[in-house]
Motif scaffolding. Structure first.
Motif, short mmCIF file in Angstrom:
data_model
loop_
_atom_site.label_atom_id
_atom_site.label_comp_id
_atom_site.label_asym_id
_atom_site.label_seq_id
_atom_site.Cartn_x
_atom_site.Cartn_y
_atom_site.Cartn_z
N LYS A 219 0.79 -1.23 0.00
CA LYS A 219 0.00 0.00 0.00
C LYS A 219 0.82 1.28 0.00
CE LYS A 219 -4.02 -2.19 0.84
NZ LYS A 219 -5.22 -2.08 0.03
N GLY A 220 2.13 1.17 0.28
CA GLY A 220 2.96 2.37 0.30
C GLY A 220 3.43 2.72 1.69
N GLU A 221 4.39 3.62 1.77
CA GLU A 221 5.08 3.97 3.02
C GLU A 221 4.19 4.62 4.08
OE1 GLU A 221 8.12 3.22 4.30
OE2 GLU A 221 8.18 1.89 2.58
N LYS A 222 3.06 5.21 3.68
CA LYS A 222 2.19 5.87 4.66
C LYS A 222 1.22 4.89 5.33
CE LYS A 222 2.51 10.47 2.80
NZ LYS A 222 1.81 11.68 2.40
N ARG A 223 1.26 3.68 4.94
CA ARG A 223 0.37 2.67 5.52
C ARG A 223 1.23 1.60 6.19
NH1 ARG A 223 -4.48 2.25 2.36
NH2 ARG A 223 -5.18 0.69 3.84
N PRO A 224 0.75 0.90 7.17
CA PRO A 224 -0.62 0.97 7.67
C PRO A 224 -0.84 2.17 8.59
CG PRO A 224 0.62 -0.58 8.99
CD PRO A 224 1.55 -0.10 7.89
N VAL A 225 -2.07 2.52 8.78
CA VAL A 225 -2.45 3.57 9.71
C VAL A 225 -2.41 3.00 11.14
CG1 VAL A 225 -4.35 5.09 10.43
CG2 VAL A 225 -3.91 4.71 8.00
N VAL A 226 -2.81 1.75 11.28
CA VAL A 226 -2.89 1.07 12.56
C VAL A 226 -1.87 -0.07 12.57
CG1 VAL A 226 -4.41 -0.20 14.13
CG2 VAL A 226 -5.33 1.68 12.75
N SER A 227 -1.12 -0.22 13.65
CA SER A 227 -0.07 -1.24 13.72
C SER A 227 -0.63 -2.67 13.68
CB SER A 227 0.75 -1.07 15.00
OG SER A 227 0.00 -1.53 16.12
N GLN A 228 0.22 -3.60 13.29
CA GLN A 228 -0.20 -5.00 13.16
C GLN A 228 -0.72 -5.57 14.48
OE1 GLN A 228 3.50 -6.59 11.65
NE2 GLN A 228 4.02 -7.50 13.63
N SER B 21 -11.89 4.74 1.18
CA SER B 21 -12.91 5.78 1.29
C SER B 21 -12.90 6.42 2.68
CB SER B 21 -14.29 5.24 0.94
OG SER B 21 -14.73 4.29 1.87
N VAL B 22 -12.60 5.66 3.72
CA VAL B 22 -12.51 6.22 5.08
C VAL B 22 -11.33 7.20 5.14
CG1 VAL B 22 -12.03 5.70 7.51
CG2 VAL B 22 -13.57 4.21 6.20
N ILE B 23 -10.18 6.80 4.62
CA ILE B 23 -9.00 7.67 4.62
C ILE B 23 -9.27 8.93 3.79
CG2 ILE B 23 -6.60 7.87 3.85
CD1 ILE B 23 -6.28 4.88 4.66
N ARG C 139 -9.14 12.85 5.13
CA ARG C 139 -8.28 13.87 4.50
C ARG C 139 -9.09 15.05 3.99
NH1 ARG C 139 -4.55 9.71 1.17
NH2 ARG C 139 -2.97 9.39 2.76
N GLU C 140 -10.19 14.75 3.28
CA GLU C 140 -11.00 15.82 2.68
C GLU C 140 -11.66 16.70 3.73
OE1 GLU C 140 -13.67 13.81 0.01
OE2 GLU C 140 -12.06 13.45 -1.48
N ASN C 141 -11.93 16.14 4.89
CA ASN C 141 -12.60 16.89 5.94
C ASN C 141 -11.64 17.38 7.01
OD1 ASN C 141 -15.65 16.76 5.33
ND2 ASN C 141 -14.87 14.72 4.89
N GLU C 142 -10.34 17.17 6.76
CA GLU C 142 -9.28 17.62 7.65
C GLU C 142 -9.55 17.21 9.10
OE1 GLU C 142 -8.47 21.78 6.97
OE2 GLU C 142 -8.29 21.46 4.82
N ILE C 143 -9.97 15.98 9.26
CA ILE C 143 -10.25 15.45 10.60
C ILE C 143 -8.93 15.01 11.23
CG2 ILE C 143 -11.40 13.58 11.86
CD1 ILE C 143 -13.54 13.63 9.63
#
Length: 167
Positions: A74-83, A156-158, A162-166
Motif C-alpha cells: 500500500k505504500g510507506e504511509k500505511r498501515p495507519v494502525v499497527s499490526q 474511502s474512510v482515509i 483527508r477531505e474533511n481535515e479530521i
C-alpha cells in the motif's frame, strides 16, 4: 487527569503459523475457512465479509498482513494502525477464531501451512486471481469470492478523513 491504562494487546486467538499447525492436526473433523487482508481501518464492510466467511465452515482463520507487508503493498504511509493493534481488534470479533500475521506480500505460504477447506476473498477478487486457489482446490476444497458490502472501504474512510481535515 485520566489514568493511563496498560493494555495487553495479546489474545489467545493470535497465533503463529506453527502454533496453528498443531491446532489443525487436532481439528481434522472441522471445516477450516481462510481469508486474509490488511484490515488497516476496520469498517462495516470488513465485519460483514468476515461474518459471511465464517458461515462457510467451522473455524475461520484470518491471515493478517504485517506492517512490513502492508507498506510493501500500500505504500510507506500505511498501515495507519499497527499490526498488533489490528490483530487484537480482529481477534475480538466473534466471527474470527484465529489471527495469524504474515510478512510476505501474499498469503501463499501461509495457506500451504493452514491447509484450509475453504478459501474466501472479497468480491473485488475473481476466483481465478485468488492466491492459494491451487493449494485449496488441489486438496478438494473450494474457493469463493463473496460480494462486498457496497460503499465501504478503507480507502474511502482515509479519503473522507483527508477531505474533511479530521484530526
Amino acid at each position: 487527569m485520566p489514568e493511563k491504562l496498560n493494555i495487553d494487546l495479546n489474545s489467545p486467538k493470535i497465533l503463529s503459523a506453527d502454533e496453528f499447525e498443531k491446532i489443525r492436526a487436532t481439528a481434522a473433523d472441522k471445516k477450516i475457512v481462510f481469508t486474509n487482508g490488511c484490515f488497516d481501518i476496520l469498517h462495516a464492510g470488513h465485519v460483514d465479509l468476515l461474518a459471511r466467511a465464517k458461515e462457510q465452515g467451522d473455524i475461520l482463520v484470518l491471515g493478517l498482513n504485517s506492517d512490513k507487508s502492508v507498506r510493501s503493498i500500500k505504500g510507506e504511509k500505511r498501515p495507519v494502525v499497527s499490526q498488533q493493534q489490528r490483530a487484537f481488534v480482529l481477534a475480538g470479533l466473534a466471527s474470527i477464531d484465529f489471527v495469524i500475521i504474515f510478512d510476505e506480500d501474499t498469503p501463499y505460504e501461509l495457506i500451504k501451512k493452514v491447509q484450509p477447506d475453504v478459501l474466501v476473498k472479497g468480491g473485488d477478487w475473481t476466483v481465478d486471481n485468488i492466491v492459494g486457489r491451487d493449494v485449496v482446490e488441489g486438496r478438494g476444497g473450494i474457493v469463493l469470492s463473496l460480494a462486498l458490502l457496497p460503499g465501504y472501504s478503507t480507502t474511502s474512510v482515509i479519503r473522507f478523513i483527508r477531505e474533511n481535515e479530521i484530526e
